[in-house]
Design a protein around this motif. Sequence first.
Motif, short mmCIF file in Angstrom:
data_model
loop_
_atom_site.label_atom_id
_atom_site.label_comp_id
_atom_site.label_asym_id
_atom_site.label_seq_id
_atom_site.Cartn_x
_atom_site.Cartn_y
_atom_site.Cartn_z
N ARG A 172 61.00 20.29 -5.36
CA ARG A 172 61.67 19.80 -6.58
C ARG A 172 60.57 18.70 -7.25
NH1 ARG A 172 64.69 14.93 -6.41
NH2 ARG A 172 64.13 14.89 -4.12
N THR A 173 59.86 17.87 -6.35
CA THR A 173 59.11 16.86 -6.68
C THR A 173 58.33 16.83 -5.58
OG1 THR A 173 58.87 14.24 -6.84
CG2 THR A 173 60.53 15.18 -5.32
N PRO A 174 56.92 16.37 -5.87
CA PRO A 174 55.72 16.62 -5.05
C PRO A 174 55.73 15.59 -3.86
CG PRO A 174 54.83 16.12 -7.28
CD PRO A 174 56.44 16.10 -7.61
N SER A 175 56.58 14.47 -3.94
CA SER A 175 56.77 13.52 -2.72
C SER A 175 57.48 14.32 -1.71
CB SER A 175 57.41 12.28 -3.20
OG SER A 175 58.72 12.64 -3.69
N ASP A 176 58.30 15.50 -1.91
CA ASP A 176 58.88 16.23 -0.97
C ASP A 176 58.14 16.87 -0.16
OD1 ASP A 176 61.30 15.53 -1.96
OD2 ASP A 176 61.85 17.17 -3.10
N VAL A 177 56.78 17.18 -0.56
CA VAL A 177 55.70 17.99 0.19
C VAL A 177 54.59 17.22 0.87
CG1 VAL A 177 54.16 19.91 -0.12
CG2 VAL A 177 56.45 19.79 -1.31
#
Length: 228
Positions: free
Chosen positions: A130-135
């Motif tokens: 969903r968003t890079p900060s999730d990974v």
Amino acid sequence: MAVEAQALTVGAEVKGIVRHIGVYGALVDIGTGQDALLHVSQLAQQESSRLEEFAQPGSEILAYVYKTRQDGYVALSLERPPLVAWGTIRQGKVYTGQVIRVEDFGVFVDFGAERPGMVHVSEMSDNYVRTPSDVAEVGQQVEVRVIKKNGRSRQIDLTMKLAPEEVVVSADEEDEEAVPTSMAQAFRRAMQGAADEDAASAPQDIAQSNHRQKQEEILARTLRNAGA
């Protein structure tokens, strides 16, 4: 002790004595028997771009090997060269790097090249992100694989997805496919035998058909004569 220029590796730290300073840079004695060149272009990130402001002939400096040649030529830099040289970066190569920036569209990873590579959000996982900060987050160590590099823009595109697995066929499996089973062999022999039998009986069938046609013609003439 003399140092063989060929033994020096790019990125090696060396100490030398400045022998001459000119508009192009400085000649430095690093013990190879041939003065190394510290070009002015290798001073760009220094606080001063004028060699004479921090070095004079006879002074000792600390530098890094930037380039070497077989003829003994050595180029120096006051900055440590990248651990991963641009020319060695190839598609499919895998590196371990550190996330240094997170954006809405992806993350930038420093893996030792002259500039960070970018991992687009669509390349951050085999699953939906969903968003890079999730990974990933800044400072995280990640494994990346090179998708492509652009020499003109010096851009490096990376992926964090798993590499596709190669299907390895063992020698036994190859033999299994190459050699048919006994049942398959029997079936092929039966089919071949049937084909041969059809081919052998074909002339006989044609003869019988012609004979029947002749009989029918005789019968037809007989009936016509009887009616007359």
